[in-house]
Design a protein around this motif. Sequence first.
Motif, PDB file in Angstrom:
ATOM      1  N   LEU A  34      22.757  41.579   2.856  1.00  0.00           N
ATOM      2  CA  LEU A  34      22.452  39.947   1.773  1.00  0.00           C
ATOM      3  C   LEU A  34      22.233  38.852   2.661  1.00  0.00           C
ATOM      4  O   LEU A  34      21.439  38.061   2.490  1.00  0.00           O
ATOM      5  N   LEU A  35      22.954  39.197   4.064  1.00  0.00           N
ATOM      6  CA  LEU A  35      22.456  37.874   4.707  1.00  0.00           C
ATOM      7  C   LEU A  35      21.086  37.862   5.392  1.00  0.00           C
ATOM      8  O   LEU A  35      19.950  37.314   5.868  1.00  0.00           O
ATOM      9  N   LYS A  36      21.135  39.316   5.296  1.00  0.00           N
ATOM     10  CA  LYS A  36      19.207  40.041   6.548  1.00  0.00           C
ATOM     11  C   LYS A  36      18.335  39.427   5.263  1.00  0.00           C
ATOM     12  O   LYS A  36      17.118  38.914   5.671  1.00  0.00           O
ATOM     13  N   ASP A  37      18.863  40.153   4.232  1.00  0.00           N
ATOM     14  CA  ASP A  37      17.309  39.847   3.450  1.00  0.00           C
ATOM     15  C   ASP A  37      17.460  37.919   2.812  1.00  0.00           C
ATOM     16  O   ASP A  37      16.139  37.941   2.562  1.00  0.00           O
ATOM     17  N   GLY A  38      18.343  37.111   3.438  1.00  0.00           N
ATOM     18  CA  GLY A  38      18.106  36.034   3.173  1.00  0.00           C
ATOM     19  C   GLY A  38      17.606  34.924   4.931  1.00  0.00           C
ATOM     20  O   GLY A  38      17.300  34.087   4.656  1.00  0.00           O
ATOM     21  N   LYS A  39      17.374  36.151   5.063  1.00  0.00           N
ATOM     22  CA  LYS A  39      16.548  35.889   6.668  1.00  0.00           C
ATOM     23  C   LYS A  39      17.664  35.604   8.172  1.00  0.00           C
ATOM     24  O   LYS A  39      16.955  35.300   8.376  1.00  0.00           O
ATOM     25  N   ALA A  40      18.739  35.480   7.700  1.00  0.00           N
ATOM     26  CA  ALA A  40      19.745  36.243   8.740  1.00  0.00           C
ATOM     27  C   ALA A  40      19.845  35.996  10.031  1.00  0.00           C
ATOM     28  O   ALA A  40      19.285  37.606   9.596  1.00  0.00           O
ATOM     29  N   LYS A  41      20.174  35.962  10.645  1.00  0.00           N
ATOM     30  CA  LYS A  41      20.204  37.284  11.982  1.00  0.00           C
ATOM     31  C   LYS A  41      21.895  37.113  12.705  1.00  0.00           C
ATOM     32  O   LYS A  41      22.291  36.198  12.607  1.00  0.00           O
ATOM     33  N   GLU A  42      21.934  37.977  12.905  1.00  0.00           N
ATOM     34  CA  GLU A  42      22.399  39.289  13.734  1.00  0.00           C
ATOM     35  C   GLU A  42      22.957  39.023  14.917  1.00  0.00           C
ATOM     36  O   GLU A  42      21.886  39.411  15.685  1.00  0.00           O
ATOM     37  N   VAL A  43      23.954  38.890  15.525  1.00  0.00           N
ATOM     38  CA  VAL A  43      24.007  37.970  16.583  1.00  0.00           C
ATOM     39  C   VAL A  43      25.529  39.378  17.711  1.00  0.00           C
ATOM     40  O   VAL A  43      26.109  39.781  16.902  1.00  0.00           O
ATOM     41  N   SER A  44      25.637  39.325  18.506  1.00  0.00           N
ATOM     42  CA  SER A  44      26.697  40.590  19.410  1.00  0.00           C
ATOM     43  C   SER A  44      27.222  39.797  19.986  1.00  0.00           C
ATOM     44  O   SER A  44      27.922  40.713  20.389  1.00  0.00           O
ATOM     45  N   TYR A  45      27.337  38.767  20.088  1.00  0.00           N
ATOM     46  CA  TYR A  45      28.487  37.520  21.021  1.00  0.00           C
ATOM     47  C   TYR A  45      29.008  36.325  19.923  1.00  0.00           C
ATOM     48  O   TYR A  45      27.802  35.674  19.990  1.00  0.00           O
ATOM     49  N   ASN A  46      30.256  35.956  19.288  1.00  0.00           N
ATOM     50  CA  ASN A  46      30.264  35.135  18.607  1.00  0.00           C
ATOM     51  C   ASN A  46      30.132  33.578  18.459  1.00  0.00           C
ATOM     52  O   ASN A  46      29.644  33.093  18.319  1.00  0.00           O
ATOM     53  N   ALA A  47      30.212  33.867  20.409  1.00  0.00           N
ATOM     54  CA  ALA A  47      29.847  31.954  21.022  1.00  0.00           C
ATOM     55  C   ALA A  47      27.532  31.837  20.492  1.00  0.00           C
ATOM     56  O   ALA A  47      27.909  30.934  20.140  1.00  0.00           O
ATOM     57  N   LEU A  48      27.676  32.730  20.394  1.00  0.00           N
ATOM     58  CA  LEU A  48      25.940  32.695  19.707  1.00  0.00           C
ATOM     59  C   LEU A  48      26.140  32.665  18.403  1.00  0.00           C
ATOM     60  O   LEU A  48      24.437  32.317  17.733  1.00  0.00           O
ATOM     61  N   ALA A  49      26.567  32.656  17.058  1.00  0.00           N
ATOM     62  CA  ALA A  49      26.894  32.222  16.267  1.00  0.00           C
ATOM     63  C   ALA A  49      27.048  31.076  15.813  1.00  0.00           C
ATOM     64  O   ALA A  49      27.390  30.271  15.981  1.00  0.00           O
ATOM     65  N   SER A  50      26.146  30.807  14.441  1.00  0.00           N
ATOM     66  CA  SER A  50      27.128  29.919  13.767  1.00  0.00           C
ATOM     67  C   SER A  50      27.698  29.832  12.349  1.00  0.00           C
ATOM     68  O   SER A  50      28.495  28.966  12.381  1.00  0.00           O
TER      69      SER A  50
END
Length: 200
Positions: A34-50
């Motif tokens: 669902l996240l990816k279908d809505g164009k979210a980006k998965e990041v590999s480190y928590n500090a890079l996340a929103s």
Amino acid sequence: MASEEEGELKVPEEMFKDVKFYAVGDIDPQVIRLLKDGKAKEVSYNALASHIISEDGDNPEVGESREVFDLPVVKPSWVILSVRCGALLPVNGFSPESCQIFFGVVACLSQVSSEDRSTLWALITFYGGDCQLRLNKKCTHLIVPEPKGEKYECACKRENVKIVTPDWVLDSISDKTKKDEASYHPRLIIYEEEEEEEEE
């Protein structure tokens, strides 16, 4: 209830385009989809996340994300309910951390109007619990306005299900702590009509 209907959900285009998420623990693959279908980006480190997506509020990565990086940590239900609403919901009602009032509560709502059901569902979910319409082994609480009905009778036979009135939810929120369920059993309700009849 949420997991049964996830397959039917259609994500509005680019709904999560500003979300960079980091998943902590085992997250349902449908939530990631669902996240990816809505164009979210998965990041590999928590500090890079929103946003941090996690069911486990006690995980050290969750604590680090919140305390060191000041990131919002949300349960997967934030994703599902945001898709259902067609808009990103506020994150503060979806914390997986045990400090939430209704953390660990799985409430079955019965015999309440659809408007009251929607309100109770929103309040319980916002304050850390989960709701469903089926009374099953996952349920910790049955919320009913009166001591009657099939679900009520079934819950009376189960020691692990606490039976409460909707006031338990409202009073718990008002006092910012989960109230003692025993004081909110529907059989303790005194109806005004009955009182008036007794006075006559």
